[in-house]
Design a protein around this motif. Structure first.
Motif, mmCIF file in Angstrom:
data_model
loop_
_atom_site.group_PDB
_atom_site.id
_atom_site.type_symbol
_atom_site.label_atom_id
_atom_site.label_comp_id
_atom_site.label_asym_id
_atom_site.label_seq_id
_atom_site.Cartn_x
_atom_site.Cartn_y
_atom_site.Cartn_z
ATOM 1 N N ASN A 156 23.081 -7.059 5.281
ATOM 2 C CA ASN A 156 22.516 -6.280 4.184
ATOM 3 C C ASN A 156 23.587 -5.887 3.161
ATOM 4 O OD1 ASN A 156 19.891 -6.348 5.208
ATOM 5 N ND2 ASN A 156 20.245 -4.553 6.495
ATOM 6 N N GLU A 157 24.846 -5.843 3.602
ATOM 7 C CA GLU A 157 25.954 -5.539 2.697
ATOM 8 C C GLU A 157 26.559 -6.803 2.089
ATOM 9 O OE1 GLU A 157 28.746 -3.244 4.955
ATOM 10 O OE2 GLU A 157 27.463 -1.478 5.047
ATOM 11 N N ILE A 209 18.202 -13.510 10.573
ATOM 12 C CA ILE A 209 19.046 -13.748 9.396
ATOM 13 C C ILE A 209 18.234 -14.242 8.198
ATOM 14 C CG2 ILE A 209 20.967 -15.102 8.474
ATOM 15 C CD1 ILE A 209 22.278 -14.956 11.222
ATOM 16 N N PRO A 210 17.454 -15.347 8.335
ATOM 17 C CA PRO A 210 16.659 -15.779 7.172
ATOM 18 C C PRO A 210 15.614 -14.755 6.741
ATOM 19 C CG PRO A 210 16.099 -17.065 9.132
ATOM 20 C CD PRO A 210 17.333 -16.306 9.455
ATOM 21 N N VAL A 211 15.064 -14.020 7.706
ATOM 22 C CA VAL A 211 14.081 -12.985 7.357
ATOM 23 C C VAL A 211 14.724 -11.930 6.461
ATOM 24 C CG1 VAL A 211 12.770 -11.031 8.280
ATOM 25 C CG2 VAL A 211 12.570 -13.277 9.354
ATOM 26 N N MET A 212 15.915 -11.449 6.848
ATOM 27 C CA MET A 212 16.616 -10.450 6.054
ATOM 28 C C MET A 212 17.044 -11.013 4.696
ATOM 29 S SD MET A 212 16.731 -7.508 7.457
ATOM 30 C CE MET A 212 16.263 -6.791 9.038
ATOM 31 N N ASP A 215 5.856 -13.934 -3.476
ATOM 32 C CA ASP A 215 6.338 -15.068 -2.678
ATOM 33 C C ASP A 215 6.940 -14.599 -1.351
ATOM 34 O OD1 ASP A 215 5.544 -16.914 -4.543
ATOM 35 O OD2 ASP A 215 7.480 -17.025 -5.553
ATOM 36 N N LYS A 216 7.631 -13.446 -1.393
ATOM 37 C CA LYS A 216 8.166 -12.883 -0.155
ATOM 38 C C LYS A 216 7.036 -12.610 0.835
ATOM 39 C CE LYS A 216 12.270 -10.601 -2.081
ATOM 40 N NZ LYS A 216 12.929 -9.293 -2.349
ATOM 41 N N PHE A 217 5.970 -12.014 0.323
ATOM 42 C CA PHE A 217 4.822 -11.701 1.184
ATOM 43 C C PHE A 217 4.237 -12.971 1.787
ATOM 44 C CE2 PHE A 217 0.223 -11.137 1.746
ATOM 45 C CZ PHE A 217 0.211 -10.061 2.622
ATOM 46 N N ILE A 218 4.138 -14.024 0.969
ATOM 47 C CA ILE A 218 3.578 -15.293 1.452
ATOM 48 C C ILE A 218 4.480 -15.903 2.526
ATOM 49 C CG2 ILE A 218 3.029 -17.671 0.804
ATOM 50 C CD1 ILE A 218 2.166 -16.592 -1.945
ATOM 51 N N PHE A 219 5.786 -15.971 2.251
ATOM 52 C CA PHE A 219 6.740 -16.565 3.193
ATOM 53 C C PHE A 219 6.721 -15.818 4.539
ATOM 54 C CE2 PHE A 219 9.519 -18.110 -0.548
ATOM 55 C CZ PHE A 219 8.794 -19.285 -0.608
ATOM 56 N N LEU A 220 6.804 -14.494 4.454
ATOM 57 C CA LEU A 220 6.897 -13.690 5.674
ATOM 58 C C LEU A 220 5.585 -13.702 6.442
ATOM 59 C CD1 LEU A 220 8.940 -10.771 4.107
ATOM 60 C CD2 LEU A 220 9.781 -12.447 5.744
ATOM 61 N N LYS A 250 11.666 -4.032 5.863
ATOM 62 C CA LYS A 250 12.495 -5.045 6.542
ATOM 63 C C LYS A 250 12.528 -4.813 8.044
ATOM 64 C CE LYS A 250 16.377 -4.632 4.251
ATOM 65 N NZ LYS A 250 17.736 -4.889 3.743
ATOM 66 N N TYR A 251 12.772 -3.575 8.432
ATOM 67 C CA TYR A 251 12.904 -3.268 9.853
ATOM 68 C C TYR A 251 11.539 -3.170 10.542
ATOM 69 C CZ TYR A 251 17.878 -2.539 9.129
ATOM 70 O OH TYR A 251 19.199 -2.727 8.840
ATOM 71 N N PHE A 252 10.527 -2.747 9.790
ATOM 72 C CA PHE A 252 9.175 -2.708 10.355
ATOM 73 C C PHE A 252 8.677 -4.125 10.634
ATOM 74 C CE2 PHE A 252 4.471 -2.377 9.834
ATOM 75 C CZ PHE A 252 4.228 -1.623 10.976
ATOM 76 N N TYR A 253 9.106 -5.070 9.817
ATOM 77 C CA TYR A 253 8.744 -6.467 10.033
ATOM 78 C C TYR A 253 9.259 -6.952 11.395
ATOM 79 C CZ TYR A 253 8.092 -11.451 9.056
ATOM 80 O OH TYR A 253 7.699 -12.765 9.113
#
Length: 382
Positions: free
Chosen positions: A166-167, A194-197, A209-214, A293-296
């Motif tokens: 994240n940094e 890693i790819p999710v983050m 697009d993020k919503f679709i991918f995830l 991110k973390y809830f995912y």
């Protein structure tokens, strides 16, 4: 019970004092309380009796004895090849350069994940309550770490890897993931984080697009769960990315079509979903992206939890997602209230819920054989 209550109270109090000291720019005092925050739970874990937590005889006493009796590091390294490289190096270093007492090895096995969690709490101290992060660790992960010692170290290193991801400090991400691999082969299961983050962190990908991918990842994961046994066999027997023991579980007493699932675990996950969705829907906090991110990760773990319906220790597949997700989401939810009074009430409520879950899992259900606590070194803790 005495040892656990003492451990919880002292650790949370020290974490509170550490956060207060850092906030007031009293760095030396903050460092002092920080040291106590990680030493107290590590000490309690270190002086516990052999029967507190499973697999100590297999993965600690035996390995420590091999290290003590080995004439050289190479002899020990070859003789203890049933555990990971990093674990062998740690045990040998502790027994030969610090102390060969079993308690000292147990202390360091707890110190590493505890330190990783504290660093996570420190990094997020402006957004999260450090004492509540430590309370989440103690009440959800700590007692289980008495059994899954090597994997707990691995989870701790993955946790730091995500912090540095994240940094955007990618070399450190590589280092900590490598360390995690050296302590437990199951780290391969944490690589998809890693790819999710990266998707969440990307500024080039639109929110739509993020919503679709995830969402597609969750759907694909749901389908893969239907064939997890074949995937597990492929990863361990064909690709050799996991030890063969994982595939052997499918043909052993660990595998069954009628394993009884703990209702407390199901209720716990339902509560996580309820509070997480509630916060995402009604909270106006600008930090919702970080929470999401973390809830995912928690959502991923809930899907992976289905494996435990057939595989007795299948729940361990989702540990990386469960514990890392909870370490952020629980304190973040408690901190989401603007009014100080409501925030205090939410902290107390969340803590009581965590403690209730812990009390049900360990003192009542005797999960992971972590209760009752006993110590031969300090009997007054019994």
């Amino acid at each position: 019970m005495k040892a656990y209550i003492l451990c919880f109270l002292l650790t949370i109090l020290c974490a509170f004092n550490a956060q207060k000291a850092f906030k007031n720019d009293k760095k030396k005092l903050g460092i002092f309380y920080s040291i106590l925050t990680v030493v107290v739970p590590s000490f309690i874990a270190g002086v516990r009796a052999i029967g507190v937590g499973r697999d100590i005889n297999v993965y600690v006493t035996t390995v420590v004895a091999r290290s003590k009796n080995a004439r050289s590091f190479l002899e020990f390294f070859r003789g203890a090849n049933y555990v990971e490289v990093g674990y062998r190096i740690l045990i040998y270093a502790v027994t030969h350069f610090i102390s060969d007492r079993l308690e000292v090895s147990l202390f360091f096995l707890q110190l590493i994940p505890c330190l990783c969690v504290f660093i996570f709490a420190y990094k997020y101290r402006e957004k999260l309550s450090m004492p509540l992060v430590m309370a989440t660790y103690l009440l959800l992960w700590y007692c289980r770490s008495f059994t899954v010692m090597r994997q707990s170290i691995s989870i701790g290193f993955v946790l730091l890897g995500i912090v540095f991801l994240n940094e955007k400090k990618y070399f450190k991400v590589f280092i900590f993931y490598l360390l995690a691999f050296l302590f437990h082969d199951s780290t391969i299961l944490a690589v998809p984080i890693i790819p999710v983050m990266l998707i969440f962190n990307s500024e080039k990908i639109s929110n739509k697009d993020k919503f679709i991918f995830l969402s597609l990842i969750l759907i694909a994961l749901s389908f893969f769960i239907m064939y997890y046994d074949k995937i597990l066999y492929f990863l361990s027997n064909t690709l050799k990315l996991l030890p063969e023991k994982y595939a052997n579980y499918l043909n052993s007493d660990y595998y069954s079509s009628d394993i009884s699932t703990s209702y407390s675990e199901l209720i716990y996950r339902f509560i996580c979903l309820y509070f997480g969705v509630t916060m995402l829907m009604f909270s106006k906090s600008t930090d919702n992206r970080e929470f999401t991110k973390y809830f995912y990760l928690i959502l991923v773990e809930i899907i992976l939890y289905v494996i435990s319906f057939r595989l007795l220790n299948g729940e361990r597949v989702g540990y990386y997602y469960r514990y890392i997700g909870m370490l952020y989401c629980v304190p973040a939810f408690a901190n989401s209230f603007k009014k100080e009074k409501n925030r205090i009430i939410s902290h107390i409520t969340v803590f009581l819920m965590l403690f209730t879950f812990w009390y049900w899992k360990y003192p009542i259900q005797k999960n992971n054989e972590a209760f009752p606590y006993s110590s031969t070194t300090f009997p007054w803790l019994n």
